[in-house]
Write an enzyme that holds these catalytic residues in place. Structure first.
Site, short mmCIF file in Angstrom:
data_model
loop_
_atom_site.label_atom_id
_atom_site.label_comp_id
_atom_site.label_asym_id
_atom_site.label_seq_id
_atom_site.Cartn_x
_atom_site.Cartn_y
_atom_site.Cartn_z
N HIS A 46 0.80 -1.06 -0.13
CA HIS A 46 -0.01 -0.10 0.06
C HIS A 46 0.93 1.42 0.10
O HIS A 46 2.04 1.36 0.35
CB HIS A 46 -1.01 0.04 1.19
CG HIS A 46 -0.05 -0.04 2.57
ND1 HIS A 46 0.38 1.23 3.23
CD2 HIS A 46 0.26 -0.96 3.30
CE1 HIS A 46 0.91 0.99 4.09
NE2 HIS A 46 0.95 -0.51 4.38
N ARG A 56 -6.01 0.84 3.73
CA ARG A 56 -5.12 1.19 3.11
C ARG A 56 -4.70 0.36 2.03
O ARG A 56 -4.22 0.90 0.94
CB ARG A 56 -3.86 1.59 4.06
CG ARG A 56 -3.21 0.35 5.03
CD ARG A 56 -2.23 0.70 5.89
NE ARG A 56 -1.39 -0.15 6.71
CZ ARG A 56 -1.79 -0.96 7.68
NH1 ARG A 56 -3.20 -0.68 8.04
NH2 ARG A 56 -1.37 -1.39 8.42
N GLU A 62 -1.16 -6.69 7.55
CA GLU A 62 -0.16 -6.50 8.11
C GLU A 62 0.24 -7.45 9.31
O GLU A 62 -0.68 -7.97 9.98
CB GLU A 62 0.29 -4.99 8.71
CG GLU A 62 1.45 -4.59 9.15
CD GLU A 62 2.73 -4.81 8.28
OE1 GLU A 62 3.11 -5.91 8.22
OE2 GLU A 62 3.08 -3.80 7.68
N HIS A 95 1.09 -5.73 2.48
CA HIS A 95 1.65 -4.93 3.45
C HIS A 95 3.23 -4.99 3.51
O HIS A 95 3.67 -6.13 3.08
CB HIS A 95 1.08 -4.90 4.83
CG HIS A 95 -0.50 -4.59 4.54
ND1 HIS A 95 -0.83 -3.26 5.20
CD2 HIS A 95 -1.46 -5.41 4.45
CE1 HIS A 95 -2.12 -3.37 4.96
NE2 HIS A 95 -2.57 -4.53 4.44
O1 LIG Z 1 2.81 -1.71 10.61
C1 LIG Z 1 3.50 -0.78 10.41
O2 LIG Z 1 3.98 -0.16 11.43
C2 LIG Z 1 4.30 -0.77 9.13
O3 LIG Z 1 3.07 -1.11 8.26
C3 LIG Z 1 5.15 -1.90 8.88
O4 LIG Z 1 6.36 -1.34 9.78
P1 LIG Z 1 7.78 -1.92 10.01
O5 LIG Z 1 8.43 -1.60 8.64
O6 LIG Z 1 8.25 -1.10 11.06
O7 LIG Z 1 7.76 -3.43 10.07
#
Ligand SMILES: O=C(O)[C@H](O)COP(=O)(O)O
Length: 247
Positions: A10, A61, A88, A182
């Site tokens: 996204h 998203r 995610e 994600h």
């Molecule tokens: O969930 C989150 O904060 C981001 O989408 C992915 O975070 P990260 O790159 O810190 O794993």
């Protein structure tokens, strides 16, 4: 016969912009994120990569990103399947926390372990937290098994069955298959596709909003490396993800 798989993270979200751990919290795209999604659609058109079917997570998203990109490619009409299995990673008690503050409070080693270790999940999130999804209707099918935190290993465990049961079915049918998901659910899929080790996956970061294309053989193994449709922007985007939290 080969088939084409397009992976798309996204675009920039409201909480990416605020540098907060997001996970399953359902935030929307920023203006920048919408522009990235539009550009992703333009890239698909420019490369004549027109999806026949769309898979997304259940998070807004990803859904917004897919819709904007497909509108740009004049493909809003294709069939869509959504699954929580593409969500995610559930970021546990880190959801809603500022990445820079977390780095400062816990130090670089613990911060990196929580973000990028293969199998160490952050502490679980309480069900009564404002950032919990324990009572979210869209995950009702999960009942008490809905995650309260996840490591990358746990994401792989819930994502791969869906890859095998559904996504590969579309690929086998010859459909150009678009998966909009994600950072960490796509890291899980790329780990599987590229056979990346549990240690080396820590180094892989997926940029927002840039299509990553694989050609797959009959066994759904890549015939070559995945290629970003805008490699320079992808490299810069991946570096920015790696550096999140650092000032
Ligand atoms: O969930 C989150 O904060 C981001 O989408 C992915 O975070 P990260 O790159 O810190 O794993």
């Amino acid at each position: 016969m080969t088939s084409t798989l397009i992976l798309l993270r996204h675009g920039n979200s409201e909480w990416n912009a605020k540098n907060l751990f997001t996970g399953w919290v359902d935030v929307r795209l920023t203006e920048q994120g919408r522009a990235e999604a539009k550009r992703a659609g333009e890239l698909l058109l420019e490369h004549d990569l027109l999806p026949d079917i769309l898979y997304t997570s259940r998070l807004t998203r990803a859904i917004q990103t897919a819709d904007i990109a497909l509108e740009e490619a004049d493909r809003l009409w294709i069939d869509v399947k959504r699954s929580w299995r593409l969500n995610e990673r559930h970021y546990g008690a880190l959801q809603g926390k500022d990445k820079a503050q977390t780095l400062e409070q816990y130090g670089p080693e613990q911060f990196q372990t929580w973000r990028r270790s293969f199998d160490v999940p952050p502490p679980p999130l309480d069900d009564d937290s404002e950032f919990s999804q324990a009572h979210d209707k869209r995950y009702a099918e999960l009942g008490v098994d809905a995650p309260r935190t996840e490591s990358l290993a746990l994401v792989i465990e819930r994502m791969l069955p869906y890859w095998h049961s559904d996504i590969t079915e579309s690929l086998a049918a010859g459909d150009v298959t678009l998966v909009v998901a994600h950072g960490n659910s796509l890291r899980a899929l790329v780990k599987h596709l590229d056979g990346i080790s549990d240690d080396e996956i820590a180094e892989l970061n997926i940029p927002t909003g840039i299509p990553l294309v694989y050609e797959l053989d009959d066994d759904f193994s890549p015939t070559g490396p995945g290629r970003y449709l805008d490699p320079e922007a992808a490299a810069a985007g991946a570096a920015a993800v790696a550096n999140q939290g650092k000032k």
